[in-house]
Write a protein that holds these residues in place. Sequence first.
Motif, PDB file in Angstrom:
ATOM      1  N   ASP A 183       6.161   0.210  33.135  1.00 57.70           N
ATOM      2  CA  ASP A 183       6.303   0.076  34.581  1.00 57.70           C
ATOM      3  C   ASP A 183       7.771   0.140  35.002  1.00 57.70           C
ATOM      4  O   ASP A 183       8.108   0.670  36.060  1.00 57.70           O
ATOM      5  CB  ASP A 183       5.678  -1.242  35.056  1.00 57.70           C
ATOM      6  N   ARG A 184       8.663  -0.414  34.182  1.00 57.92           N
ATOM      7  CA  ARG A 184      10.083  -0.409  34.533  1.00 57.92           C
ATOM      8  C   ARG A 184      10.701   0.981  34.379  1.00 57.92           C
ATOM      9  O   ARG A 184      11.520   1.398  35.186  1.00 57.92           O
ATOM     10  CB  ARG A 184      10.848  -1.416  33.656  1.00 57.92           C
ATOM     11  N   THR A 185      10.315   1.679  33.307  1.00 56.01           N
ATOM     12  CA  THR A 185      10.938   2.974  33.022  1.00 56.01           C
ATOM     13  C   THR A 185      10.184   4.139  33.639  1.00 56.01           C
ATOM     14  O   THR A 185      10.757   5.212  33.846  1.00 56.01           O
ATOM     15  CB  THR A 185      11.015   3.207  31.501  1.00 56.01           C
ATOM     16  N   GLY A 186       8.883   3.949  33.904  1.00 60.60           N
ATOM     17  CA  GLY A 186       8.067   5.049  34.389  1.00 60.60           C
ATOM     18  C   GLY A 186       7.686   6.042  33.304  1.00 60.60           C
ATOM     19  O   GLY A 186       7.001   7.027  33.577  1.00 60.60           O
ATOM     20  N   ARG A 187       8.081   5.780  32.060  1.00 68.35           N
ATOM     21  CA  ARG A 187       7.809   6.709  30.953  1.00 68.35           C
ATOM     22  C   ARG A 187       6.565   6.242  30.186  1.00 68.35           C
ATOM     23  O   ARG A 187       6.620   5.857  29.017  1.00 68.35           O
ATOM     24  CB  ARG A 187       9.025   6.818  30.038  1.00 68.35           C
ATOM     25  N   ARG A 188       5.448   6.300  30.854  1.00 61.30           N
ATOM     26  CA  ARG A 188       4.216   5.755  30.295  1.00 61.30           C
ATOM     27  C   ARG A 188       3.765   6.531  29.052  1.00 61.30           C
ATOM     28  O   ARG A 188       3.317   5.946  28.067  1.00 61.30           O
ATOM     29  CB  ARG A 188       3.115   5.776  31.350  1.00 61.30           C
ATOM     30  N   MET A 189       3.843   7.841  29.101  1.00 64.06           N
ATOM     31  CA  MET A 189       3.347   8.641  27.986  1.00 64.06           C
ATOM     32  C   MET A 189       4.210   8.471  26.737  1.00 64.06           C
ATOM     33  O   MET A 189       3.719   8.624  25.615  1.00 64.06           O
ATOM     34  CB  MET A 189       3.264  10.116  28.381  1.00 64.06           C
ATOM     35  N   LEU A 190       5.487   8.142  26.905  1.00 64.37           N
ATOM     36  CA  LEU A 190       6.333   7.876  25.740  1.00 64.37           C
ATOM     37  C   LEU A 190       5.775   6.709  24.938  1.00 64.37           C
ATOM     38  O   LEU A 190       5.636   6.786  23.712  1.00 64.37           O
ATOM     39  CB  LEU A 190       7.762   7.569  26.187  1.00 64.37           C
ATOM     40  N   TRP A 191       5.441   5.623  25.639  1.00 64.14           N
ATOM     41  CA  TRP A 191       4.926   4.440  24.945  1.00 64.14           C
ATOM     42  C   TRP A 191       3.530   4.705  24.380  1.00 64.14           C
ATOM     43  O   TRP A 191       3.187   4.186  23.309  1.00 64.14           O
ATOM     44  CB  TRP A 191       4.921   3.249  25.901  1.00 64.14           C
ATOM     45  N   ALA A 192       2.740   5.510  25.070  1.00 65.70           N
ATOM     46  CA  ALA A 192       1.428   5.877  24.534  1.00 65.70           C
ATOM     47  C   ALA A 192       1.582   6.680  23.241  1.00 65.70           C
ATOM     48  O   ALA A 192       0.841   6.476  22.270  1.00 65.70           O
ATOM     49  CB  ALA A 192       0.642   6.680  25.571  1.00 65.70           C
ATOM     50  N   ARG A 193       2.559   7.595  23.211  1.00 64.85           N
ATOM     51  CA  ARG A 193       2.774   8.404  22.001  1.00 64.85           C
ATOM     52  C   ARG A 193       3.269   7.551  20.844  1.00 64.85           C
ATOM     53  O   ARG A 193       2.855   7.755  19.692  1.00 64.85           O
ATOM     54  CB  ARG A 193       3.784   9.516  22.305  1.00 64.85           C
ATOM     55  N   ILE A 194       4.155   6.598  21.121  1.00 61.08           N
ATOM     56  CA  ILE A 194       4.629   5.694  20.067  1.00 61.08           C
ATOM     57  C   ILE A 194       3.449   4.921  19.478  1.00 61.08           C
ATOM     58  O   ILE A 194       3.319   4.776  18.252  1.00 61.08           O
ATOM     59  CB  ILE A 194       5.700   4.735  20.623  1.00 61.08           C
ATOM     60  N   SER A 195       2.565   4.431  20.342  1.00 61.00           N
ATOM     61  CA  SER A 195       1.379   3.719  19.863  1.00 61.00           C
ATOM     62  C   SER A 195       0.504   4.619  19.007  1.00 61.00           C
ATOM     63  O   SER A 195      -0.035   4.190  17.978  1.00 61.00           O
ATOM     64  CB  SER A 195       0.567   3.192  21.056  1.00 61.00           C
ATOM     65  N   ALA A 196       0.352   5.875  19.415  1.00 59.02           N
ATOM     66  CA  ALA A 196      -0.495   6.801  18.660  1.00 59.02           C
ATOM     67  C   ALA A 196       0.084   7.076  17.275  1.00 59.02           C
ATOM     68  O   ALA A 196      -0.659   7.183  16.290  1.00 59.02           O
ATOM     69  CB  ALA A 196      -0.668   8.101  19.439  1.00 59.02           C
ATOM     70  N   VAL A 197       1.413   7.195  17.177  1.00 61.89           N
ATOM     71  CA  VAL A 197       2.047   7.402  15.865  1.00 61.89           C
ATOM     72  C   VAL A 197       1.760   6.212  14.952  1.00 61.89           C
ATOM     73  O   VAL A 197       1.366   6.373  13.782  1.00 61.89           O
ATOM     74  CB  VAL A 197       3.568   7.608  16.029  1.00 61.89           C
ATOM     75  N   ILE A 198       1.961   5.000  15.476  1.00 62.83           N
ATOM     76  CA  ILE A 198       1.708   3.798  14.672  1.00 62.83           C
ATOM     77  C   ILE A 198       0.231   3.708  14.307  1.00 62.83           C
ATOM     78  O   ILE A 198      -0.131   3.259  13.213  1.00 62.83           O
ATOM     79  CB  ILE A 198       2.175   2.544  15.432  1.00 62.83           C
ATOM     80  N   LEU A 199      -0.634   4.159  15.206  1.00 63.91           N
ATOM     81  CA  LEU A 199      -2.073   4.131  14.952  1.00 63.91           C
ATOM     82  C   LEU A 199      -2.435   5.045  13.780  1.00 63.91           C
ATOM     83  O   LEU A 199      -3.214   4.659  12.893  1.00 63.91           O
ATOM     84  CB  LEU A 199      -2.818   4.558  16.215  1.00 63.91           C
ATOM     85  N   VAL A 200      -1.883   6.252  13.755  1.00 57.82           N
ATOM     86  CA  VAL A 200      -2.135   7.172  12.640  1.00 57.82           C
ATOM     87  C   VAL A 200      -1.707   6.533  11.321  1.00 57.82           C
ATOM     88  O   VAL A 200      -2.448   6.542  10.326  1.00 57.82           O
ATOM     89  CB  VAL A 200      -1.393   8.508  12.857  1.00 57.82           C
ATOM     90  N   VAL A 201      -0.507   5.958  11.311  1.00 60.21           N
ATOM     91  CA  VAL A 201       0.012   5.322  10.094  1.00 60.21           C
ATOM     92  C   VAL A 201      -0.871   4.148   9.680  1.00 60.21           C
ATOM     93  O   VAL A 201      -1.161   3.952   8.490  1.00 60.21           O
ATOM     94  CB  VAL A 201       1.468   4.863  10.314  1.00 60.21           C
ATOM     95  N   SER A 202      -1.341   3.361  10.653  1.00 62.66           N
ATOM     96  CA  SER A 202      -2.179   2.198  10.348  1.00 62.66           C
ATOM     97  C   SER A 202      -3.494   2.612   9.705  1.00 62.66           C
ATOM     98  O   SER A 202      -3.970   1.963   8.761  1.00 62.66           O
ATOM     99  CB  SER A 202      -2.447   1.393  11.623  1.00 62.66           C
TER     100      SER A 202
END
Length: 399
Positions: free
Chosen positions: A71-90
């Motif tokens: 919400d502060r940065t407006g870069r929502r998809m960046l954080w979604a992509r970071i989560s997806a990378v960690i999800l693949v690794v998990s």
Amino acid sequence: MTASVSQGPVVPRLRLSTCYFFYFAIMGALVPYLARYLRVEGFPPDRIGQVAAVLTLMMSIGPFLWASLSDRTGRRMLWARISAVILVVSFILLMLAGTLPLQMLFIALVGLFLSSIVPQMEAVTLEYLGPGSSQYGRIRLWGTMGFAVVVLLMGPLLDALGAQWLPAWMALLALASLLTMLLVQDVPVQADAPRALAAWSAFLERLRHFPIWGLYLALFLWNVSLAAYNTFFDLYLQKVGYGSLAIGGYLAIAPLAEVLFFLILGGLLLRWGARAVLVAALLVTAGRWLLTAWAADLWWVLLIAQTGHALTYGALHGSSMYLLSKLFPGNQQARAQAFYLAFSTGLGLVAGNLMAGALWEGPLGPQWVFTLNAGFSLLSMLIVLFALKARRLQPLLRH
């Protein structure tokens, strides 16, 4: 001279729809088949229950993970992509883990980062749609289709190749989800948006209004009523006397009905309003649980009850997204989605599962569990009727 008309961003419907498809495809592999995987790994039933509880609790926390930053940065998809990378690794690490503590750790990470993706996707979708948020259902229906396709295909795959490969399949789906996210860009944040609205205090200030916290409470009660169906419906139909093929058919009817309903939801919201759709959907939900409780042995009654999933989930979720998009400013959307997923959905499902699990084998039994859930649905409907009256709701809506 003609006045210039400000045009909103072009909605990338295909890309957003593909994101939803693969995200909910992961859910279609995880939710129905995790217990089968754990059983093959040697987990006893009590341990499987503990793992499911850890997963649900982490999925309640996850939505808040990136909410403030996005919400502060407006870069929502960046954080979604970071989560997806960690999800693949998990998922990959889960496949390689050889001990119970490591498996619990990686499943907890799956819950945390899987649930942190969807608030960003929902917020971006609603920002793109803007005043056309009533059309949200036509994009979201692709998520339901992804869920349904994987539910139907994953069972035979696991039968043929072994349930121990479930984390590998989920890693592939998570990778596909990540690739689709790379194609979606954020809606540019307005340069003059007040910074105060990006603070949690502003969100909490808005949350104190009765229509808003009443909506969240109503959705919490709805999810309490939904939990027993999500977790125990397969076991219930076995107890009633249905075979596995029939159970699979009844389970498939629900998302199909939901997809078809999403196609008309936008028109219903514009014609009747979200309050009327929510009230009708909750009334149908109560009826569905009563039919499931007391007439599930009649195939045609159960068919009607399962078709009711179009309203039980499709109308309720779609209408909720529509209202949240109108009740919160754009730079609070991730928080609004996170609170919906953490409190209304996450804690609602935890409470409903704990209640159902405690009563399922007790004196009341499954029929009264579903009957109680009908009561929760009616209570939710009453809250919607009072909280979302036009005179209370109208001053809070963004137009």
